[in-house]
Motif scaffolding. Structure first.
Motif, PDB file in Angstrom:
ATOM      1  N   ASP A  73      33.494  37.504  11.059  1.00 44.04           N
ATOM      2  CA  ASP A  73      34.851  37.099  12.813  1.00 44.04           C
ATOM      3  C   ASP A  73      35.376  37.913  13.062  1.00 44.04           C
ATOM      4  N   SER A  74      35.544  38.777  12.983  1.00 42.07           N
ATOM      5  CA  SER A  74      36.285  40.295  13.695  1.00 42.07           C
ATOM      6  C   SER A  74      34.688  40.687  14.741  1.00 42.07           C
ATOM      7  N   PHE A  75      33.705  40.886  14.280  1.00 37.67           N
ATOM      8  CA  PHE A  75      33.167  41.640  14.803  1.00 37.67           C
ATOM      9  C   PHE A  75      33.221  40.310  16.610  1.00 37.67           C
ATOM     10  N   TRP A  76      32.960  39.098  15.749  1.00 35.04           N
ATOM     11  CA  TRP A  76      32.309  38.073  17.429  1.00 35.04           C
ATOM     12  C   TRP A  76      33.884  38.606  17.766  1.00 35.04           C
ATOM     13  N   ARG A  77      34.833  38.763  17.400  1.00 29.33           N
ATOM     14  CA  ARG A  77      35.845  38.539  18.462  1.00 29.33           C
ATOM     15  C   ARG A  77      36.617  39.643  19.193  1.00 29.33           C
ATOM     16  N   ASP A  78      35.879  40.216  18.668  1.00 32.06           N
ATOM     17  CA  ASP A  78      35.631  42.198  19.375  1.00 32.06           C
ATOM     18  C   ASP A  78      34.798  42.420  20.856  1.00 32.06           C
ATOM     19  N   ILE A  79      33.718  41.786  20.163  1.00 35.58           N
ATOM     20  CA  ILE A  79      32.166  41.411  21.226  1.00 35.58           C
ATOM     21  C   ILE A  79      33.439  40.148  22.062  1.00 35.58           C
ATOM     22  N   ARG A  80      34.038  39.747  22.114  1.00 39.77           N
ATOM     23  CA  ARG A  80      34.160  38.337  22.986  1.00 39.77           C
ATOM     24  C   ARG A  80      35.278  38.985  24.052  1.00 39.77           C
ATOM     25  N   TYR A  81      36.123  39.536  23.164  1.00 33.95           N
ATOM     26  CA  TYR A  81      37.368  40.325  23.854  1.00 33.95           C
ATOM     27  C   TYR A  81      36.781  41.329  24.541  1.00 33.95           C
ATOM     28  N   ALA A  82      35.865  42.539  24.308  1.00 38.39           N
ATOM     29  CA  ALA A  82      35.154  43.451  25.117  1.00 38.39           C
ATOM     30  C   ALA A  82      34.193  42.829  26.050  1.00 38.39           C
ATOM     31  N   LEU A  83      33.624  42.072  26.253  1.00 38.87           N
ATOM     32  CA  LEU A  83      33.033  40.573  26.624  1.00 38.87           C
ATOM     33  C   LEU A  83      33.764  40.936  28.434  1.00 38.87           C
ATOM     34  N   PRO A  90      34.345  44.269  36.780  1.00 39.02           N
ATOM     35  CA  PRO A  90      32.610  44.212  37.319  1.00 39.02           C
ATOM     36  C   PRO A  90      32.317  45.730  37.818  1.00 39.02           C
ATOM     37  N   VAL A  91      33.049  46.064  39.238  1.00 40.34           N
ATOM     38  CA  VAL A  91      32.893  47.487  39.360  1.00 40.34           C
ATOM     39  C   VAL A  91      32.879  48.359  38.872  1.00 40.34           C
ATOM     40  N   PHE A  92      33.982  48.766  37.268  1.00 40.53           N
ATOM     41  CA  PHE A  92      34.027  49.323  36.400  1.00 40.53           C
ATOM     42  C   PHE A  92      32.142  49.428  35.747  1.00 40.53           C
ATOM     43  N   GLY A  93      32.382  48.132  35.740  1.00 43.47           N
ATOM     44  CA  GLY A  93      31.104  47.644  35.040  1.00 43.47           C
ATOM     45  C   GLY A  93      29.529  48.154  35.129  1.00 43.47           C
ATOM     46  N   ALA A  94      28.935  47.402  36.073  1.00 44.15           N
ATOM     47  CA  ALA A  94      28.352  47.988  36.679  1.00 44.15           C
ATOM     48  C   ALA A  94      28.158  49.653  36.965  1.00 44.15           C
ATOM     49  N   THR A  95      28.762  50.692  37.341  1.00 44.67           N
ATOM     50  CA  THR A  95      29.136  51.979  37.228  1.00 44.67           C
ATOM     51  C   THR A  95      28.843  52.567  36.367  1.00 44.67           C
ATOM     52  N   ARG A 417      42.558  52.244  13.435  1.00 42.29           N
ATOM     53  CA  ARG A 417      41.228  51.401  13.151  1.00 42.29           C
ATOM     54  C   ARG A 417      40.572  50.485  13.992  1.00 42.29           C
ATOM     55  N   THR A 418      41.142  49.078  13.953  1.00 47.76           N
ATOM     56  CA  THR A 418      41.146  48.035  14.372  1.00 47.76           C
ATOM     57  C   THR A 418      40.890  48.424  16.345  1.00 47.76           C
ATOM     58  N   LEU A 419      41.387  49.196  16.531  1.00 46.15           N
ATOM     59  CA  LEU A 419      41.658  49.259  18.206  1.00 46.15           C
ATOM     60  C   LEU A 419      39.953  50.973  18.205  1.00 46.15           C
ATOM     61  N   LEU A 420      39.878  50.882  17.531  1.00 50.60           N
ATOM     62  CA  LEU A 420      38.193  51.646  17.299  1.00 50.60           C
ATOM     63  C   LEU A 420      37.384  50.888  17.282  1.00 50.60           C
ATOM     64  N   ARG A 421      37.752  50.118  16.689  1.00 49.60           N
ATOM     65  CA  ARG A 421      36.647  49.127  16.280  1.00 49.60           C
ATOM     66  C   ARG A 421      36.668  48.657  17.756  1.00 49.60           C
ATOM     67  N   GLN A 422      37.753  48.176  18.385  1.00 50.45           N
ATOM     68  CA  GLN A 422      37.549  47.350  19.683  1.00 50.45           C
ATOM     69  C   GLN A 422      36.923  47.917  21.144  1.00 50.45           C
ATOM     70  N   LEU A 423      37.344  49.620  20.912  1.00 52.43           N
ATOM     71  CA  LEU A 423      36.777  50.095  21.661  1.00 52.43           C
ATOM     72  C   LEU A 423      34.917  51.063  21.648  1.00 52.43           C
ATOM     73  N   LEU A 424      35.086  50.369  20.215  1.00 50.44           N
ATOM     74  CA  LEU A 424      33.108  50.210  20.356  1.00 50.44           C
ATOM     75  C   LEU A 424      32.382  49.477  20.643  1.00 50.44           C
ATOM     76  N   ALA A 425      33.418  48.374  20.739  1.00 56.82           N
ATOM     77  CA  ALA A 425      32.657  47.194  20.567  1.00 56.82           C
ATOM     78  C   ALA A 425      32.271  47.216  22.062  1.00 56.82           C
ATOM     79  N   GLU A 426      33.448  47.722  22.648  1.00 51.82           N
ATOM     80  CA  GLU A 426      33.197  47.696  24.443  1.00 51.82           C
ATOM     81  C   GLU A 426      31.894  48.894  24.818  1.00 51.82           C
ATOM     82  N   GLY A 428      29.901  49.620  23.055  1.00 50.02           N
ATOM     83  CA  GLY A 428      28.799  49.855  22.259  1.00 50.02           C
ATOM     84  C   GLY A 428      27.818  48.953  22.973  1.00 50.02           C
ATOM     85  N   ILE A 429      28.802  47.421  24.545  1.00 50.59           N
ATOM     86  CA  ILE A 429      28.046  46.370  24.613  1.00 50.59           C
ATOM     87  C   ILE A 429      26.887  47.284  26.395  1.00 50.59           C
ATOM     88  N   LEU A 430      28.409  48.299  26.511  1.00 48.35           N
ATOM     89  CA  LEU A 430      27.834  49.116  27.895  1.00 48.35           C
ATOM     90  C   LEU A 430      26.915  50.553  27.903  1.00 48.35           C
TER      91      LEU A 430
END
Length: 893
Positions: A73-83, A90-95, A417-426, A428-430
């Motif tokens: 649940d935490s994993f999917w919550r981090d992924i959804r938040y990162a998205l 969008p400009v930051f993501g595309a660049t 640990r929570t912040l690191l997990r969130q930053l890793l999710a963001e 990771g998607i990039l």
């Protein structure tokens, strides 16, 4: 029926148990959520829920299920938040994705090329056990060479090595039938060209290559020198559309009939580095079929001092490469010197060596081609470093603006640990998106790279390249997650109550340091690209010593003429035919095609005095009448080769000016004698120096013999035609004229003489273009980094700039402040880049042509490039800063 009822009951009981377990887990999860809402920590909430609903037998199992559920649940919550965060920018993501795609894609493409060219094992059974035998000290003095002196062995030496079972489990040999392709014909069809190899009987069996249809060659075929042939799967597909009935049919190779006995397995392309092999035949005794399209009258079995076979070996079980070579050296040297001069001080005894058989380059090209690939790998790695540091800076700058968010989350109880997990999710998607785009870029780039490099081997990424790309991506993800971690977790809790936060001097210094390193790397790349580009320009503008424009060249191999007299009559008739073709101004013949990399070499013997090859290396070529006039080579003294220079007339030779300077200085060379193998040749002319093997060769002593008088006249000669206009438009007419003379003769590699010389530096052209592409890509990435960093800093310093302007600062002063900051970074980067560029130039020295590694112009161009990138990246942020309205800036703060 009772059995079926029992099975049904078991399935129903299992389903009921699963429903009970699912219901129990649902109650546990609801209890955990209620406990957390009531203020309990996640650990206490989980423990309380297990005590409430668990029992001694299921508590551990439920705990594991609850932990897994919470983690998922935490994993999917981090992924959804990162998205959601990426959708907001969008400009930051595309660049970021584009920058990663360019960096990872370019690196993957070059590593894929390096893997195919240098690392990939041969397409054989147990390829790690295969080694090329070679001669690091060259061949024995007095041996006749094919030009590949480090990789060629004589037939007696090959047989001796094959019999040495203490060192080798088996040894195989192969050699091309020609320096290019040979004439083949199927049935009553038109003559064609195909790439053929002559191989030992154990070639296919030892490589572990089976037949797709029919059979392959055997030792009996070698012993009998049988007239049988095996086709490659690719040639069978392109020429016969995989018709199985081709097995058993007859084909002619250079006019000699061969029976097709089989087709090699799919994917096997042979062992030639020059390209795919179309067909294989056993070792032959025929004078018409000799390795390399022999330029002399030597034959494989009749010339024991002719070193022409490439040799591949498997070592005996339990013996290393060093032990095998040491074991075989004694018998090798005994056979090697059985028919040549005894070694002495001037010509020491040669030794045998072995190199792992891998990649697609030959041993002779390994240093040159491999070094270029490695240099490209270093350059593209620098591009990847710039790209990754750029993305890291973008993420750090973006997360600095999210300081309130991080502070607020930590104030509400979120841990590091929570912040690191969130930053890793963001991150990771990039990285996943950037890697996918980079992989697509690499697939396209490798296809184009193979085309540009004229390699017939696939450069498509394999599992090694995929592993390499994955490691790069994972490293990038960790880097991007950890880069902003310190600033995020060390944020003061009071920052959550502020509406804005000033940029720290520490973060500014860190960003400036990264940008300085980027500029230094970019300066190095631009300098390296400048060196390679100037090298390419030197190649293109080298004086060849002849007029190549308007020249058409093609090879001809007589098939029906077997004696020297009939060959001479054929070539005389061919020249007459060519001169009569409309649009042809003049025609002549030449033995070794100019610019092809091949040459004949000899020791000069002038007026009875022999000079060693190490003193004055002499290159020779056989030519036709009016050779100098047709090629446009200036005649300095005497005369050109004439029609009257026949086999029965006085033997003559034309030399070049380097020959005269080194062997006949301060004297009139006309009338002096140059010794040949059987005759003496009178010097009748002196030509200006011109290029022979390649564009980058240094001037060497040269002798031109009439093809009619040379004892080593070639079975294959090159026809040079001086034409009006574009030579290639004459090709159909020339083909018809040759067909009228002999319908069985194909034109071998027809092309313009300019194209032949351009092919001699095609690798340099390819790598120069790649280096320039990487340098421009690095400059673009540095520009993006500068622009993004300056824009971010100006946005964070809006209030400060507003106060400065309110206190009387002029726009030009603000503009100067921003530009000064940019040029401080650029200046520091250039200062650090100069020693890096000098080091890079030192390692590139061997591949530069008429250029020094510390070339000042290349560095000056790189300097201008850095200044231009800095100005372009800083102009818009500086203009925006100077246009800030002080009142609005202060109100915004």
């Amino acid at each position: 029926m009772s059995l079926l009822r029992r099975i049904g009951n078991l399935f129903r009981r299992s389903r009921i148990d699963r429903e009970i377990d699912a219901e129990l887990r649902a109650h546990i999860e609801m209890r955990i959520e209620d406990n957390v809402a009531a203020g309990m920590t996640p650990e206490d909430a989980r423990r309380d829920a297990l005590l409430r609903f668990g029992n001694p037998t299921t508590t551990k199992e439920c705990a594991m299920a609850a932990d897994a559920s919470l983690a998922l649940d935490s994993f999917w919550r981090d992924i959804r938040y990162a998205l959601r965060q990426l959708r907001k920018a969008p400009v930051f993501g595309a660049t970021t994705v584009l920058t990663l795609a360019l960096g990872i894609g370019a690196t993957t493409a070059i590593f894929s090329a390096m893997n195919a060219v240098l690392l990939r094992l041969l397409p054989a059974a147990n390829p790690k056990e295969l080694f090329f035998l070679h001669l690091p000290d060259d061949q024995p003095y007095g041996a006749h060479s094919t030009g590949d002196s480090e990789t060629s062995f004589s037939l007696p030496v090959f047989r001796t090595l094959r019999q040495d079972r203490r060192a080798f489990s088996d040894v195989m040999a192969f050699a091309p039938l020609s320096g290019g392709k040979v004439a083949v014909r199927f049935g009553d069809g038109l003559p064609e060209q195909a790439a053929g190899d002559m191989v030992s009987g154990n070639y296919f069996s030892e490589l572990g290559v089976a037949a797709a249809t029919g059979g392959t060659l055997s030792m009996a075929d070698e012993d009998a020198n049988a007239s049988v042939a095996v086709l490659s799967y690719a040639y069978w597909t392109s020429r016969f559309s995989r018709n199985p009935n081709v097995v058993g049919q007859t084909m002619s190779i250079k006019g000699i009939p061969f029976t097709i006995v089989g087709v090699a397995a799919e994917g096997f392309r042979g062992l030639e580095q020059e390209g795919s092999t179309d067909l294989w035949i056993p070792l032959q005794r025929r004078a018409e079929l000799v390795p390399w399209g022999d330029p002399s009258n030597q034959t494989l079995y009749g010339s024991p001092d002719w070193w022409c076979l490439r040799v591949l070996a498997r070592f005996a079980p339990g013996i290393s490469a060093e032990q095998a070579v040491a074991e075989a050296n004694a018998s090798f040297q005994a056979e090697a010197y059985a028919r040549v001069a005894t070694p002495n001080e001037a010509h020491p005894r040669i030794r045998l060596s072995a190199v792992a058989a891998r990649g697609v380059v030959g041993l002779g090209d390994f240093n040159e081609y491999g070094q270029r690939i490695r240099i490209m790998m270093v350059l593209v790695t620098l591009v990847l470093v710039i790209a990754c540091s750029n993305v890291a800076m973008l993420i750090v700058a973006r997360n600095a603006a999210r300081q309130r968010e991080f502070s607020l989350r930590m104030a509400l109880g979120a841990g590091r640990r929570t912040l690191l997990r969130q930053l890793l999710a963001e991150s990771g998607i990039l990285v996943v998106l950037g890697s996918m785009a980079g992989w697509l870029f690499a697939l396209s780039a490798t296809r184009k790279l193979a085309t540009w490099a004229q390699l017939e081997v696939s450069l498509a990424p394999d599992w090694k390249v995929l592993l390499f790309s994955s490691m790069v991506s994972i490293t990038a993800a960790l880097l991007f997650a950890l880069a902003p971690m310190r600033s995020a977790t060390n944020a003061p809790l009071t920052a959550a109550l502020r509406t804005s936060a000033a940029t720290s001097h520490h973060s500014q210094r860190g960003g400036s340091t990264v940008l300085t390193v980027q500029v230094a790397l970019c300066f190095t790349l631009l300098t390296a690209a400048g060196l390679l580009l100037r090298t390419l320009l030197n190649y293109e503008h080298t004086n060849l010593g002849m007029q190549t424009r308007g020249l058409l060249v093609f090879g001809i191999t007589p098939q029906k003429e077997t004696t020297d007299a009939t060959k001479l009559r054929f070539y005389h008739a061919l020249l007459e035919k060519m001169r009569a073709v409309p649009g042809v101004q003049a025609a002549t013949l030449v033995g070794a095609r100019l610019g092809s990399g091949w040459s004949s070499n000899d020791e000069p013997k002038v007026d009875g005095i022999t000079y060693s090859f190490s003193q004055v290396p002499l290159r020779t070529n056989v030519v036709g009448p009016d050779y100098l006039r047709v090629l446009g080579i200036p005649l300095l003294e005497g005369r050109d080769i004439r029609e009257s220079d026949t086999a029965a007339s006085q033997h003559v030779v034309v030399v070049n000016e380097t020959f005269v300077k080194k062997l006949l200085p301060n004297t009139n060379p006309i009338g002096h004698q140059l010794g040949g193998l059987k005759n003496r040749y009178t010097i009748v002319g002196v030509a200006k120096d011109s290029k022979y093997r390649s564009v980058d060769e240094a001037p060497r002593a040269m002798a031109y013999y009439p093809y009619t008088q040379n004892d080593d006249s070639r079975s294959t000669l090159q026809v040079e035609l001086r034409t009006n206009g574009n030579p290639m438009t004459m090709l159909p007419t020339v083909e018809r004229a040759v067909h009228d003379l002999d319908p069985d003769l194909p034109l071998e590699k027809p092309m313009t003489q300019i194209a032949v010389f351009e092919d001699s530096y095609s690798q340099q052209r390819l790598f120069s273009r790649l280096a320039m592409f990487f340098a421009l890509l690095a400059a673009l990435l540095v520009g993006i980094g500068l622009y993004g960093t300056l824009s971010y800093r100006i946005g964070r310093r809006t209030a400060e700039i507003g106060i400065r302007m309110a206190l009387g600062a002029q726009r030009r002063q603000v503009l100067s402040m921003v530009l000064r900051e940019t040029f401080q970074i650029a200046g520091a980067g250039i200062a650090g880049g100069i020693p890096l560029a000098l080091i890079a130039g030192h390692f590139m020295g061997s591949i530069l042509y008429e250029l020094k590694p510390d070339d000042k112009l290349s560095m000056a161009v790189a300097l201008v490039g850095i200044v231009g990138v800095s100005l372009g990246a800083s102009f818009n942020p500086a203009r925006r800063a100077s246009s800030i309205d002080p009142a609005r800036a202060l109100r915004s703060e």
